[in-house]
Scaffold this active site. Sequence first.
Site, PDB file in Angstrom:
ATOM      1  N   TYR A  75       0.887  -1.443  -0.272  1.00 64.49           N
ATOM      2  CA  TYR A  75       0.139  -0.010   0.104  1.00 64.49           C
ATOM      3  C   TYR A  75       0.557   1.792   0.661  1.00 64.49           C
ATOM      4  O   TYR A  75       0.602   2.017  -0.285  1.00 64.49           O
ATOM      5  CB  TYR A  75      -1.201   0.367   0.987  1.00 64.49           C
ATOM      6  CG  TYR A  75      -2.230   0.875   0.767  1.00 64.49           C
ATOM      7  CD1 TYR A  75      -2.872   1.060   0.571  1.00 64.49           C
ATOM      8  CD2 TYR A  75      -1.356   2.701   1.398  1.00 64.49           C
ATOM      9  CE1 TYR A  75      -4.197   1.840   0.569  1.00 64.49           C
ATOM     10  CE2 TYR A  75      -2.518   3.919   1.217  1.00 64.49           C
ATOM     11  CZ  TYR A  75      -4.013   3.036   0.834  1.00 64.49           C
ATOM     12  OH  TYR A  75      -5.285   4.471   0.285  1.00 64.49           O
ATOM     13  N   PHE A 127      -5.330  21.710 -24.070  1.00 67.43           N
ATOM     14  CA  PHE A 127      -5.862  20.475 -24.486  1.00 67.43           C
ATOM     15  C   PHE A 127      -7.365  20.593 -23.602  1.00 67.43           C
ATOM     16  O   PHE A 127      -7.541  21.359 -22.818  1.00 67.43           O
ATOM     17  CB  PHE A 127      -4.790  19.542 -24.082  1.00 67.43           C
ATOM     18  CG  PHE A 127      -5.445  18.195 -24.562  1.00 67.43           C
ATOM     19  CD1 PHE A 127      -5.977  17.383 -25.463  1.00 67.43           C
ATOM     20  CD2 PHE A 127      -6.012  17.372 -22.832  1.00 67.43           C
ATOM     21  CE1 PHE A 127      -6.537  16.510 -25.423  1.00 67.43           C
ATOM     22  CE2 PHE A 127      -6.918  16.034 -23.787  1.00 67.43           C
ATOM     23  CZ  PHE A 127      -6.776  16.173 -25.051  1.00 67.43           C
ATOM     24  N   ASP A 128      -7.959  19.413 -24.166  1.00 65.14           N
ATOM     25  CA  ASP A 128      -9.691  19.619 -23.945  1.00 65.14           C
ATOM     26  C   ASP A 128      -9.867  19.992 -21.991  1.00 65.14           C
ATOM     27  O   ASP A 128     -10.349  20.073 -21.421  1.00 65.14           O
ATOM     28  CB  ASP A 128     -10.291  18.976 -24.589  1.00 65.14           C
ATOM     29  CG  ASP A 128     -10.887  18.036 -24.713  1.00 65.14           C
ATOM     30  OD1 ASP A 128      -9.441  17.077 -24.153  1.00 65.14           O
ATOM     31  OD2 ASP A 128     -10.764  16.706 -26.208  1.00 65.14           O
ATOM     32  N   ASP A 217       2.740  20.605 -19.597  1.00 62.92           N
ATOM     33  CA  ASP A 217       0.887  19.403 -20.219  1.00 62.92           C
ATOM     34  C   ASP A 217       2.098  17.954 -20.936  1.00 62.92           C
ATOM     35  O   ASP A 217       2.898  18.657 -22.033  1.00 62.92           O
ATOM     36  CB  ASP A 217      -0.044  20.357 -20.917  1.00 62.92           C
ATOM     37  CG  ASP A 217      -0.627  19.043 -20.775  1.00 62.92           C
ATOM     38  OD1 ASP A 217      -0.579  17.463 -21.179  1.00 62.92           O
ATOM     39  OD2 ASP A 217      -2.246  19.209 -21.342  1.00 62.92           O
ATOM     40  N   ALA A 219       2.701  15.246 -21.854  1.00 66.65           N
ATOM     41  CA  ALA A 219       2.079  13.831 -22.620  1.00 66.65           C
ATOM     42  C   ALA A 219       2.714  13.243 -23.209  1.00 66.65           C
ATOM     43  O   ALA A 219       3.409  11.877 -24.525  1.00 66.65           O
ATOM     44  CB  ALA A 219       0.773  14.171 -22.921  1.00 66.65           C
ATOM     45  N   LYS A 260       0.646   7.922 -22.934  1.00 65.90           N
ATOM     46  CA  LYS A 260       1.518   8.839 -24.744  1.00 65.90           C
ATOM     47  C   LYS A 260       2.323   8.296 -24.307  1.00 65.90           C
ATOM     48  O   LYS A 260       2.962   7.291 -24.877  1.00 65.90           O
ATOM     49  CB  LYS A 260       0.538  10.182 -24.413  1.00 65.90           C
ATOM     50  CG  LYS A 260      -0.377  11.035 -24.097  1.00 65.90           C
ATOM     51  CD  LYS A 260      -1.464  10.468 -24.980  1.00 65.90           C
ATOM     52  CE  LYS A 260      -3.319  11.035 -24.343  1.00 65.90           C
ATOM     53  NZ  LYS A 260      -3.354  12.058 -23.782  1.00 65.90           N
ATOM     54  N   HIS A 451     -20.237  14.233 -29.505  1.00 68.52           N
ATOM     55  CA  HIS A 451     -19.864  13.726 -30.737  1.00 68.52           C
ATOM     56  C   HIS A 451     -19.691  11.733 -30.178  1.00 68.52           C
ATOM     57  O   HIS A 451     -19.540  11.560 -31.131  1.00 68.52           O
ATOM     58  CB  HIS A 451     -18.272  14.083 -31.359  1.00 68.52           C
ATOM     59  CG  HIS A 451     -17.629  14.317 -29.873  1.00 68.52           C
ATOM     60  ND1 HIS A 451     -17.419  15.149 -29.188  1.00 68.52           N
ATOM     61  CD2 HIS A 451     -16.704  13.896 -29.206  1.00 68.52           C
ATOM     62  CE1 HIS A 451     -17.194  15.277 -27.640  1.00 68.52           C
ATOM     63  NE2 HIS A 451     -15.725  13.956 -27.931  1.00 68.52           N
TER      64      HIS A 451
HETATM   65  C1  LIG Z   1      -4.178  13.199 -23.212  1.00 63.53           C
HETATM   66  C2  LIG Z   1      -4.398  14.423 -23.237  1.00 63.53           C
HETATM   67  C3  LIG Z   1      -4.454  14.903 -21.103  1.00 63.53           C
HETATM   68  C4  LIG Z   1      -5.097  14.109 -20.406  1.00 63.53           C
HETATM   69  O1  LIG Z   1      -4.831  13.341 -20.582  1.00 63.53           O
HETATM   70  P1  LIG Z   1      -5.515  11.121 -19.471  1.00 63.53           P
HETATM   71  O2  LIG Z   1      -4.668  10.809 -19.520  1.00 63.53           O
HETATM   72  O3  LIG Z   1      -6.472  11.204 -21.108  1.00 63.53           O
HETATM   73  O4  LIG Z   1      -6.496  11.999 -18.864  1.00 63.53           O
HETATM   74  C5  LIG Z   1      -3.692  16.262 -20.943  1.00 63.53           C
HETATM   75  N1  LIG Z   1      -2.924  16.817 -22.293  1.00 63.53           N
HETATM   76  C6  LIG Z   1      -2.238  16.752 -23.469  1.00 63.53           C
HETATM   77  C7  LIG Z   1      -1.208  17.073 -23.960  1.00 63.53           C
HETATM   78  C8  LIG Z   1      -3.501  15.192 -23.830  1.00 63.53           C
HETATM   79  O5  LIG Z   1      -2.573  15.273 -24.996  1.00 63.53           O
END
Ligand SMILES: *Cc1c(COP(=O)(O)O)cnc(C)c1O
Length: 459
Positions: A75, A127-128, A217, A219, A260, A451
Amino acid sequence: MEEQGWPLAEPYKTKMVEWIELLPRPAREDAIRRAGYNPFKLLAQDVYIDLLTDSGTSAMSQEQWAALMRGDESYAGSTSFQDLQASVQDVLGFPLVLPTHQGRAAEHVLMQALVDAGDLVPNNLHFDTTKAHVLARGATPVDVVVAEGLEPGGDFPFKGNVDVDRLGDLLREQGERIPLVMVTVTSNQNGGQPVSLQNLREVRRLCERHRKPLFLDAARFAENAYLVQQREPGQSDRSASEIAREMMSLADGCTMSAKKDPMVNIGGFVALRSEELYRKVRDFGILYEGYATYGGLAGRDLAALAQGLRESVMPQHLAYRTAQVAQLHQALEASGVPVMSPVGGHGVYVDAGRMLPHIARDAFPAWALSVELYRERGIRAVEIGTVLAGRDPKTGEHDYPALELLRLAIPRRVYSQAQLAQVAEAMRRILARRDGVEGYRFTYEPPTLRHFAAEFEPI
Ligand SMILES: *Cc1c(COP(=O)(O)O)cnc(C)c1O
């Protein structure tokens, strides 16, 4: 030095096989009709080549599978967590890491700790999910990408760059409302476009002058580092991992969707430099995600992530991955399919508005192209156009985005060159008979995130 003139080939061989099947055309017609002409509602087994997303869809290596078996499920203080911490320190250079179940959870705990109602959060292009988390705090996301970043063509190599003049003005005029500055590397929202090291250094200087923390950010940080090596003057002699560490050295921390570049099916984290900030973020992590050394993940997930993060900056992986994406871009361009240029790191974006000019915006040209691609060859891609954009809450009209795009996102280490050649050929055949491609109208339109669940009929 690499020997020149050989065709592109995968830098790995296959040990485990997942069969895929191309359904005959009548079965594809039937499947997409049953899905309400919505590719999101297709069953995965009815898809031949799935380019819906590169998120969580990559293939793990034998070392990652071995790491899964060695996962420590304690844990607190598991060896798998220590392994992740060591990997984050080696690859990114941040001393502190808080695991989360995926990227948006990392954004959630960071924003809880730093962002308050009435704040402004600048980002090259949100990003969204990042945008949604800023809005959820009652704050306002502000996009400050360079003007070139919003154009479909041209050859500007760093369309993810921040407009430093605009960021500077914002910090001077509204500084007291800005709790942090974010930069998305690569910029997903305009096609996986990289941010130059030079630009990140300028953003860093502005943040220092105004005493604001800078977060990446991150990813697709490894693809960004590789594109810097390929495109930025003076960087070609450095390795992508060296460039990645310099990118991170300019920031106070990062949020990571490990689905990613780090090539796991689930996972994420916040990485940080300051102990004080770590404590704040950790307390929200414990509240929303789980104890600070597992953050909503199993020990085995942490172990696979630690290994995947190390593999994400391997030179042969990055060279092959980005070349595979660039070859699809080239093949489409050569057959006259209009694509966004220059190519980004993780996919190819087709300009469906230009490809299908006879389809009106309110008959959804990019959506029509996504349906047609499935009918043609069982390939699934995602519309980034009017259907995704939704309606203006005030007027109730479609909130038309600048472009009608179809995104072909390439999962890492999954599809061969021959399979991607099928994608290029399918697009070429649709282009040849494009006048016959028809638009769509809603038969069911959900009030939000339409969508995902919408249903359509051909006009
Ligand atoms: C996918 C993504 C996120 C969000 O990540 P999740 O793992 O889908 O929650 C944030 N920022 C960027 C640039 C992304 O491509």
